[in-house]
Design an enzyme around this catalytic site. Structure first.
Site, PDB file in Angstrom:
ATOM      1  N   HIS A  77       0.825  -1.209   0.000  1.00 52.80           N
ATOM      2  CA  HIS A  77       0.000   0.000   0.000  1.00 52.80           C
ATOM      3  C   HIS A  77       0.860   1.260   0.000  1.00 52.80           C
ATOM      4  O   HIS A  77       0.509   2.269   0.602  1.00 52.80           O
ATOM      5  CB  HIS A  77      -0.934   0.036   1.214  1.00 52.80           C
ATOM      6  CG  HIS A  77      -1.940  -1.062   1.251  1.00 52.80           C
ATOM      7  ND1 HIS A  77      -3.207  -0.941   0.736  1.00 52.80           N
ATOM      8  CD2 HIS A  77      -1.862  -2.330   1.721  1.00 52.80           C
ATOM      9  CE1 HIS A  77      -3.866  -2.077   0.907  1.00 52.80           C
ATOM     10  NE2 HIS A  77      -3.078  -2.946   1.491  1.00 52.80           N
ATOM     11  N   ASN A 150     -10.164  -2.785   2.780  1.00 58.22           N
ATOM     12  CA  ASN A 150      -9.917  -2.802   1.333  1.00 58.22           C
ATOM     13  C   ASN A 150     -11.218  -2.541   0.585  1.00 58.22           C
ATOM     14  O   ASN A 150     -12.291  -2.534   1.186  1.00 58.22           O
ATOM     15  CB  ASN A 150      -9.364  -4.167   0.897  1.00 58.22           C
ATOM     16  CG  ASN A 150      -7.877  -4.327   1.190  1.00 58.22           C
ATOM     17  OD1 ASN A 150      -7.165  -3.348   1.405  1.00 58.22           O
ATOM     18  ND2 ASN A 150      -7.409  -5.547   1.188  1.00 58.22           N
TER      19      ASN A 150
HETATM   20 FE1  HDE Z   1      -2.273  -4.782   5.545  1.00 57.82          FE
HETATM   21  N1  HDE Z   1      -0.442  -4.001   6.007  1.00 57.82           N
HETATM   22  N2  HDE Z   1      -1.637  -6.605   6.129  1.00 57.82           N
HETATM   23  N3  HDE Z   1      -4.042  -5.632   4.970  1.00 57.82           N
HETATM   24  N4  HDE Z   1      -2.921  -3.015   4.953  1.00 57.82           N
HETATM   25  C1  HDE Z   1      -0.078  -2.718   5.849  1.00 57.82           C
HETATM   26  O1  HDE Z   1       1.062  -1.451   7.441  1.00 57.82           O
HETATM   27  C2  HDE Z   1      -0.514  -6.851   6.827  1.00 57.82           C
HETATM   28  C3  HDE Z   1      -4.396  -6.932   5.096  1.00 57.82           C
HETATM   29  C4  HDE Z   1      -4.187  -2.689   4.543  1.00 57.82           C
HETATM   30  O2  HDE Z   1      -3.087   3.554   4.095  1.00 57.82           O
HETATM   31  C5  HDE Z   1       1.264  -2.419   6.442  1.00 57.82           C
HETATM   32  O3  HDE Z   1       1.478   0.727   7.869  1.00 57.82           O
HETATM   33  C6  HDE Z   1      -0.450  -8.239   7.201  1.00 57.82           C
HETATM   34  C7  HDE Z   1      -5.814  -7.097   4.920  1.00 57.82           C
HETATM   35  C8  HDE Z   1      -4.245  -1.303   4.176  1.00 57.82           C
HETATM   36  O4  HDE Z   1      -1.374   3.351   5.439  1.00 57.82           O
HETATM   37  C9  HDE Z   1       1.687  -3.762   7.031  1.00 57.82           C
HETATM   38  C10 HDE Z   1      -1.575  -8.822   6.670  1.00 57.82           C
HETATM   39  C11 HDE Z   1      -6.295  -5.850   4.677  1.00 57.82           C
HETATM   40  C12 HDE Z   1      -2.966  -0.801   4.397  1.00 57.82           C
HETATM   41  C13 HDE Z   1       0.511  -4.634   6.710  1.00 57.82           C
HETATM   42  C14 HDE Z   1      -2.307  -7.788   6.009  1.00 57.82           C
HETATM   43  C15 HDE Z   1      -5.181  -4.945   4.711  1.00 57.82           C
HETATM   44  C16 HDE Z   1      -2.170  -1.887   4.885  1.00 57.82           C
HETATM   45  C17 HDE Z   1       2.258  -1.763   5.515  1.00 57.82           C
HETATM   46  C18 HDE Z   1      -1.986 -10.279   6.724  1.00 57.82           C
HETATM   47  C19 HDE Z   1      -7.738  -5.447   4.394  1.00 57.82           C
HETATM   48  C20 HDE Z   1      -2.488   0.601   4.146  1.00 57.82           C
HETATM   49  C21 HDE Z   1       2.475  -0.355   6.036  1.00 57.82           C
HETATM   50  C22 HDE Z   1      -2.219 -10.759   8.016  1.00 57.82           C
HETATM   51  C23 HDE Z   1      -8.583  -5.625   5.545  1.00 57.82           C
HETATM   52  C24 HDE Z   1      -2.835   1.516   5.252  1.00 57.82           C
HETATM   53  C25 HDE Z   1       1.640  -0.260   7.190  1.00 57.82           C
HETATM   54  C26 HDE Z   1      -2.396   2.918   4.913  1.00 57.82           C
HETATM   55  C27 HDE Z   1      -0.822  -1.765   5.262  1.00 57.82           C
HETATM   56  C28 HDE Z   1       0.466  -5.912   7.113  1.00 57.82           C
HETATM   57  C29 HDE Z   1      -3.500  -8.037   5.301  1.00 57.82           C
HETATM   58  C30 HDE Z   1      -5.345  -3.542   4.464  1.00 57.82           C
HETATM   59  C31 HDE Z   1       3.013  -4.327   6.541  1.00 57.82           C
HETATM   60  C32 HDE Z   1       0.662  -8.898   7.982  1.00 57.82           C
HETATM   61  C33 HDE Z   1      -6.601  -8.411   5.016  1.00 57.82           C
HETATM   62  C34 HDE Z   1      -5.454  -0.553   3.657  1.00 57.82           C
HETATM   63  O5  HDE Z   1       1.839  -3.661   8.423  1.00 57.82           O
END
Ligand code: HDE
Length: 694
Positions: A77, A150
């Site tokens: 993202h 999302n």
């Molecule tokens: Fe994320 N995700 N994610 N994700 N995600 C990040 O956090 C992660 C997942 C989502 O505008 C990171 O600050 C793991 C689902 C958004 O700043 C990180 C898993 C959904 C954003 C991270 C998921 C999301 C992130 C990268 C699996 C929808 C951007 C930078 C368990 C519900 C937020 C940060 C923004 C960002 C990890 C799965 C949505 C790496 C480990 C499911 C919208 O921490």
């Protein structure tokens, strides 16, 4: 005076030194430590042509700060855009939760919302085929609530332990560093084929949902299951939904590809311009609520993030709305430094045991340490709790921006007895409490049996789509798999698709010129569910031009009244109108009046508009016939299924662009009203004439 010439004529001061007009102290340029700067144009040198001097702290500080301007981009993202606004509750959920943000009807809570793509880097384009992030930070009176979702209600994987693999597979391939921001390559489809649980999400990702028209026209979903907790600590499962007032709208794939070149910042610009013009994007906020018994009765596991709950089974109750009404003042300080944490929940909202969510609860806090570099990132203005104070006995660390007072930085303490400040104390009644869920069980590394059905909901999604959307989905699969060089990777996907729908598998196989393999062995035989029309986009565009854009191609000598009529009629419905012409400045209309031009033709192609009109003079049209940008303008509008309004003089251009008359090709002699209905949607019936779909 030599100096001032070298500075491009900046004003010379009394002593001959170069600086702009003397400024009031509050407007004065200073170093980071407050020293006023007299000359920001020239570094300190031993003589005008001599070497620069190390003692020049003004130069060194400025360059050094610049050298460190970048911080690591988000792992996923990375590319995103955001806006400020508010959330307003319209219906209380007091029966289910004690969270004030969900119980105080009419109260407005400040929000900061960031939309993003997933796979590309921070400098990548806005319109690849990808999932979009939809992250909302609500500054509630009981602490920040970050709903980090999302634009697709399910996810690729069931267990957080697979997330690094998923992201490695979709990002640029490890040895070659490409492709950027694209899932159409071997490593992604290799992983997907080996992870049948991703099939449902793949249906969504290959649908038009993954090529949205605008951030303003996307749904948002919390994805994971959460819990609401009331005063009696009774828990209810909850799924969160955002629904755009402008409806869910998408681009065509060919259009998205061309927008990437025409305007890589298409979505960012769209959001910024809409808010700047006062057309504030808005979403309804809805919840699906389920008791434990209702969750148990579902034919799948509520803790499995690859499954949705059909609205037809459990309706979405709309309980509030969000309006984004203010652009950030500074992209870095706000959009880039915003840190969203799924762990940010106010009392009354709690997590479920969804193993994807459980991993997220660790990841987001952790990643901020690399990205923002300090445990004190919560003190940055964009992350700071605004609805209430935050106060605790955590101390020090890099970039401590507060100056805590008093001697007590530990608890318990009895300093209050000596008349000193004792510091904040826990609040057993009003503080955050966890839902009392029983967990006695044997420790295992296992996936629950109830997560094993990987295909039923993929089938549900595919079969719930209109024929048009099914064709788009199949064609997207053909496009993506055609970019894979390993035959076994393509074959495995086809074998999995057989379990979703044999017709889909056959269409994709035919598009790939491949022999259809036998179905792979599913862990659980898929079932047929009642189709869910709620999952469609086509046929549900709002009956309005609101939020859409119209491009009017105009030449010298054109009929100004036709331009005015189109502008009036479309703006009255809430569209924005841009005048496009061969040259910037103004066109000279018939009768001599001037019309200001918003965009030069070569740089303002029709892909950035929802509908176009061509209002030209005969002479102007003759010139356009020799300009491929003009022919593309009309031809792309046609193949992207847009309404085309035209004056009689434009006919030769339409002919040259191979435009064949249909309901969406509208003579403006019929008046602007005739242009409105086709401009509100796409001409889906035109598609078979202009594109071979799978
Ligand atoms: Fe994320 N995700 N994610 N994700 N995600 C990040 O956090 C992660 C997942 C989502 O505008 C990171 O600050 C793991 C689902 C958004 O700043 C990180 C898993 C959904 C954003 C991270 C998921 C999301 C992130 C990268 C699996 C929808 C951007 C930078 C368990 C519900 C937020 C940060 C923004 C960002 C990890 C799965 C949505 C790496 C480990 C499911 C919208 O921490």
């Amino acid at each position: 005076m030599a100096n001032s010439q070298a500075n491009g004529g900046l004003k010379a001061g009394a002593g001959g030194e170069t600086h702009q007009t003397a400024s009031a102290p509050e407007a004065r340029l200073t170093t980071n430590h407050g020293a006023p700067i007299s000359d920001d144009q020239n570094s300190l040198k031993a003589g005008p042509r001599g070497p620069s001097l190390l003692e020049d702290f003004v130069l060194r500080e400025k360059i050094q700060h610049f050298d460190h301007e970048r911080i690591p981009e988000r792992i996923v993202h990375a590319r995103g855009s955001a806006a400020h606004g508010y959330f307003e509750l319209t219906k209380s959920l007091a029966q289910y939760t004690r969270a004030k943000v969900l119980t105080e009807v009419g109260k407005r809570t400040e929000v900061f919302t960031r939309f993003s793509t997933v796979a590309g880097g921070a400098g990548s384009v806005d319109t690849p085929r990808d999932v979009r992030g939809f992250a909302v930070k609500l500054y509630t009176v009981e602490g920040n609530w970050d709903l980090v979702g999302n634009n697709i209600p399910v996810f690729f994987i069931q267990d957080a332990i697979k997330f690094p693999d998923l992201i490695h597979a979709v990002k640029m391939e490890a040895d070659r560093g490409y492709p950027q921001a694209a899932s159409a390559h071997d490593t992604f489809w290799d992983f997907i084929g080996l992870m049948p649980e991703s099939t449902h999400m793949i249906m969504w990702a290959m649908s038009d949902r993954a090529i949205p028209r605008s951030f303003r026209m996307m749904e948002g979903f919390g994805v994971n299951t959460f819990r609401l907790l009331n005063d009696k600590d009774e828990a209810t499962f909850v799924k969160f939904h955002w629904r755009p007032a402008l409806g869910t709208q998408s681009t065509c794939w060919d259009e998205a590809v061309k927008i990437a070149g025409a305007d890589p910042d298409y979505h960012r610009r769209d959001l910024h311009e809409a808010i700047a013009s006062g057309a504030f994007p808005e979403w309804d906020f809805g919840v699906q609520l389920l008791s434990q018994a209702e969750a148990d009765a579902l034919p799948f596991d509520i803790l499995d993030a690859t499954k949705l709950i059909p609205e037809e089974l459990h309706p979405i109750q709309v309980i509030g709305r969000m309006v984004l009404d203010r652009n950030p003042d500074n992209f870095f300080a706000e959009t880039e430094q915003a840190a969203f944490l799924p762990t940010n929940v106010p009392p009354g909202i709690d997590f479920s045991e969804d193993p994807l969510l459980q991993g997220r609860l660790f990841s987001y806090q952790d990643t901020q340490l690399s990205r923002l570099g300090t445990v004190n990132f919560h003190q940055l203005p964009i992350n700071r709790a605004k609805g209430c104070p935050f106060q605790n006995l955590q101390r020090d660390g890099h970039m401590q921006m507060q100056v805590p007072k008093g001697r007590a930085n530990y608890e318990p303490n009895s300093l209050a007895e000596a008349g000193e400040a004792g510091g904040p104390r826990e609040d057993p009644k009003g503080g955050f409490r966890t839902a009392p869920a029983a967990t006695a069980a044997t420790k295992v590394r296992l996936r629950a049996e109830t997560f094993a059905d990987h295909y039923s909901q993929a089938r549900l999604f595919y079969r719930s789509q209109t024929a048009i959307e099914q064709a788009h989905l199949a064609s997207a699969l053909v496009f993506e798999l055609s970019k894979c060089s390993f035959e076994h990777v393509r074959t495995r996907i086809l074998a999995n698709l057989q379990n979703v729908d044999p017709d889909l598998a056959a269409r994709v196989a035919s598009g790939l010129n491949a022999t259809l393999p036998a179905a792979s062995e599913p862990a659980v035989k898929p079932m047929d569910m009642e189709p869910s029309p709620a999952l469609r986009i086509v046929g549900k565009y709002p009956e309005s031009l609101k939020g859409r854009s119209v491009g009017v191609l105009v030449t010298d000598g054109a009929d100004g009244s036709a331009v005015t009529a189109i502008r009036k009629a479309t703006e009255a419905e809430g569209a924005s109108v841009k005048i496009v012409a061969p040259k910037i400045g103004a066109v000279k209309l018939k009768g001599g009046s001037a019309l200001a031009v918003d965009g030069q033709l070569a740089g303002t192609p029709s892909v950035i508009f929802d509908a176009v009109a061509v209002v030209v003079s005969e002479e102007g049209c003759a010139q356009l016939l020799a300009d491929s940008a003009a022919i593309d303008f009309v031809q792309n509008a046609y193949v992207h299924l847009k309404a085309i309004g035209f004056t009689a003089a434009a006919q030769p251009l339409l002919d040259k662009a191979n435009v064949v008359a249909d309901e969406g090709v509208v003579s403006l002699e019929r008046g602007p009203e005739a242009f409105l209905p086709p401009a509100r949607t796409r001409q889906w019936s035109r598609e078979p004439k202009v594109r071979t779909l799978a």
